[in-house]
Design a protein around this motif. Structure first.
Motif, PDB file in Angstrom:
ATOM      1  N   GLU A 180      -1.730   0.885   8.654  1.00 24.20           N
ATOM      2  CA  GLU A 180      -0.553   1.721   8.409  1.00 24.20           C
ATOM      3  C   GLU A 180       0.006   1.457   7.017  1.00 24.20           C
ATOM      4  O   GLU A 180      -0.339   0.469   6.362  1.00 24.20           O
ATOM      5  CB  GLU A 180       0.544   1.408   9.431  1.00 24.20           C
ATOM      6  CG  GLU A 180       0.210   1.777  10.848  1.00 24.20           C
ATOM      7  CD  GLU A 180       1.355   1.435  11.788  1.00 24.20           C
ATOM      8  OE1 GLU A 180       1.744   2.325  12.559  1.00 24.20           O
ATOM      9  OE2 GLU A 180       1.847   0.303  11.736  1.00 24.20           O
ATOM     10  N   GLN A 181       0.898   2.343   6.609  1.00 30.56           N
ATOM     11  CA  GLN A 181       1.762   2.126   5.462  1.00 30.56           C
ATOM     12  C   GLN A 181       3.195   2.101   5.976  1.00 30.56           C
ATOM     13  O   GLN A 181       3.552   2.885   6.863  1.00 30.56           O
ATOM     14  CB  GLN A 181       1.631   3.257   4.440  1.00 30.56           C
ATOM     15  CG  GLN A 181       0.255   3.398   3.820  1.00 30.56           C
ATOM     16  CD  GLN A 181       0.172   4.598   2.882  1.00 30.56           C
ATOM     17  OE1 GLN A 181       0.917   5.555   3.017  1.00 30.56           O
ATOM     18  NE2 GLN A 181      -0.754   4.540   1.937  1.00 30.56           N
ATOM     19  N   ARG A 208       6.389  -5.585   4.637  1.00 31.57           N
ATOM     20  CA  ARG A 208       5.784  -4.356   4.129  1.00 31.57           C
ATOM     21  C   ARG A 208       4.272  -4.482   4.235  1.00 31.57           C
ATOM     22  O   ARG A 208       3.717  -5.578   4.081  1.00 31.57           O
ATOM     23  CB  ARG A 208       6.203  -4.129   2.672  1.00 31.57           C
ATOM     24  CG  ARG A 208       7.700  -3.877   2.543  1.00 31.57           C
ATOM     25  CD  ARG A 208       8.225  -4.118   1.156  1.00 31.57           C
ATOM     26  NE  ARG A 208       9.668  -3.877   1.078  1.00 31.57           N
ATOM     27  CZ  ARG A 208      10.434  -4.293   0.091  1.00 31.57           C
ATOM     28  NH1 ARG A 208       9.906  -4.982  -0.928  1.00 31.57           N
ATOM     29  NH2 ARG A 208      11.733  -4.043   0.102  1.00 31.57           N
ATOM     30  N   THR A 209       3.615  -3.375   4.495  1.00 34.50           N
ATOM     31  CA  THR A 209       2.166  -3.392   4.685  1.00 34.50           C
ATOM     32  C   THR A 209       1.434  -3.485   3.349  1.00 34.50           C
ATOM     33  O   THR A 209       1.879  -2.937   2.337  1.00 34.50           O
ATOM     34  CB  THR A 209       1.722  -2.133   5.432  1.00 34.50           C
ATOM     35  OG1 THR A 209       2.172  -0.970   4.708  1.00 34.50           O
ATOM     36  CG2 THR A 209       2.299  -2.095   6.844  1.00 34.50           C
ATOM     37  N   SER A 244       6.926   4.401   9.021  1.00 36.14           N
ATOM     38  CA  SER A 244       5.484   4.156   8.943  1.00 36.14           C
ATOM     39  C   SER A 244       4.725   5.481   8.936  1.00 36.14           C
ATOM     40  O   SER A 244       5.239   6.536   9.342  1.00 36.14           O
ATOM     41  CB  SER A 244       5.027   3.305  10.129  1.00 36.14           C
ATOM     42  OG  SER A 244       5.254   3.989  11.355  1.00 36.14           O
ATOM     43  N   ARG A 272      -2.513  -3.388   1.187  1.00 35.37           N
ATOM     44  CA  ARG A 272      -3.790  -2.676   1.184  1.00 35.37           C
ATOM     45  C   ARG A 272      -4.723  -3.304   2.215  1.00 35.37           C
ATOM     46  O   ARG A 272      -4.865  -4.517   2.285  1.00 35.37           O
ATOM     47  CB  ARG A 272      -4.423  -2.757  -0.195  1.00 35.37           C
ATOM     48  CG  ARG A 272      -5.676  -1.874  -0.342  1.00 35.37           C
ATOM     49  CD  ARG A 272      -6.189  -1.932  -1.766  1.00 35.37           C
ATOM     50  NE  ARG A 272      -6.626  -3.286  -2.122  1.00 35.37           N
ATOM     51  CZ  ARG A 272      -6.725  -3.737  -3.371  1.00 35.37           C
ATOM     52  NH1 ARG A 272      -6.385  -2.969  -4.388  1.00 35.37           N
ATOM     53  NH2 ARG A 272      -7.129  -4.970  -3.601  1.00 35.37           N
ATOM     54  N   ALA A 311      -2.389   4.772   7.224  1.00 33.77           N
ATOM     55  CA  ALA A 311      -3.030   4.513   5.944  1.00 33.77           C
ATOM     56  C   ALA A 311      -4.403   5.169   5.931  1.00 33.77           C
ATOM     57  O   ALA A 311      -4.854   5.742   6.934  1.00 33.77           O
ATOM     58  CB  ALA A 311      -3.156   3.007   5.716  1.00 33.77           C
ATOM     59  N   ASN A 366       0.794  -1.230   0.000  1.00 36.03           N
ATOM     60  CA  ASN A 366       0.000   0.000   0.000  1.00 36.03           C
ATOM     61  C   ASN A 366       0.829   1.285   0.000  1.00 36.03           C
ATOM     62  O   ASN A 366       0.336   2.354   0.363  1.00 36.03           O
ATOM     63  CB  ASN A 366      -1.000  -0.002   1.157  1.00 36.03           C
ATOM     64  CG  ASN A 366      -0.331   0.011   2.524  1.00 36.03           C
ATOM     65  OD1 ASN A 366       0.899  -0.018   2.631  1.00 36.03           O
ATOM     66  ND2 ASN A 366      -1.143   0.039   3.579  1.00 36.03           N
ATOM     67  N   PHE A 367       2.097   1.199  -0.420  1.00 37.47           N
ATOM     68  CA  PHE A 367       2.920   2.401  -0.619  1.00 37.47           C
ATOM     69  C   PHE A 367       3.936   2.078  -1.709  1.00 37.47           C
ATOM     70  O   PHE A 367       4.138   0.907  -2.068  1.00 37.47           O
ATOM     71  CB  PHE A 367       3.609   2.846   0.673  1.00 37.47           C
ATOM     72  CG  PHE A 367       4.658   1.876   1.178  1.00 37.47           C
ATOM     73  CD1 PHE A 367       6.006   2.080   0.923  1.00 37.47           C
ATOM     74  CD2 PHE A 367       4.290   0.748   1.906  1.00 37.47           C
ATOM     75  CE1 PHE A 367       6.970   1.193   1.381  1.00 37.47           C
ATOM     76  CE2 PHE A 367       5.245  -0.151   2.366  1.00 37.47           C
ATOM     77  CZ  PHE A 367       6.583   0.071   2.103  1.00 37.47           C
TER      78      PHE A 367
END
Length: 216
Positions: free
Chosen positions: A141-142, A134-135, A166, A137, A169, A27-28
């Motif tokens: 958080e991102q 890594r986060t 971080s 979607r 999100a 998500n980033f």
């Protein structure tokens, strides 16, 4: 329930969630961020926890460094009061999906992540092993969190490092968004600080059996 390992075969719901994670993107923009200097829009954490030392030279077989690496590989440093359960889609780390169940002020959240890379190197007189996630979607958080175990080959010092960047999100639910704004940062810090403490507690018995404990 405590963190019981990284397999979810006994829980069809979580197994199904892991399958769903394969379709989710990070998500980033990973390539737009330097993990060591991510920029002012990110919150950066860098915690270094000394662990019981070893004699100088390569890591001892069954010593502190090896024990710490095993704990990091299996996510056993996680505080079960923060992370209720952790499940990974594969024992092969790189690219594996990681699903975290967390307690957040009485509410249970499943947080989707993916293992990004593994560090396994001897460099500048140090031995380093670890990995990051890594986060994805749907995460609150991102960002990225790295867990590394380092041994200084000259001194024998061993340490556990948590490095993360971080930011919040997009959270559609206004109640969850407010709760995260109020308590998310303190929960994040509690997780990292307890992880450092638990790594010390879980490696000291190994040092007493066969290594050495350096004064702190």
């Amino acid at each position: 329930m405590s963190v019981t390992g990284l397999r979810c075969d006994d829980d069809p719901r979580l197994s199904g969630e892991l399958e769903r994670l394969r379709t989710l993107p990070v998500n980033f923009d990973v390539h737009a961020v330097d993990p060591e200097r991510p920029g002012p829009e990110w919150t950066v954490d860098d915690f270094r926890q000394p662990l019981p030392g070893e004699p100088p030279g390569p890591p001892l077989s069954g010593g502190t460094w090896e024990r710490a690496c095993a704990l990091v590989r299996d996510y056993k440093f996680a505080d079960p009061t923060v992370v209720r359960r952790a499940c990974r889609s594969s024992d092969d780390l790189v690219g594996a999906e990681l699903l975290l169940e967390t307690n957040f002020h009485g509410l249970l959240f499943t947080l989707p992540c993916r293992v990004g890379s593994v560090t396994d190197a001897t460099r500048e007189e140090e031995r380093v092993w670890g990995w990051n996630y890594r986060t994805l979607r749907g995460h609150l958080e991102q960002g990225q969190m790295d867990f590394l175990v380092r041994k200084d080959l000259a001194s024998g010092d061993v340490e556990f490092r948590v490095h993360a960047f971080s930011r919040s999100a997009s959270i559609p639910n206004p109640v969850v968004r407010l709760g995260f704004a109020l308590f998310g940062r303190s929960t994040q810090l509690r997780f990292i600080q307890s992880a450092c403490r638990r790594m010390t507690e879980l490696t000291e018995p190994v040092a007493r059996r066969g290594g050495r404990i350096r004064p702190r």
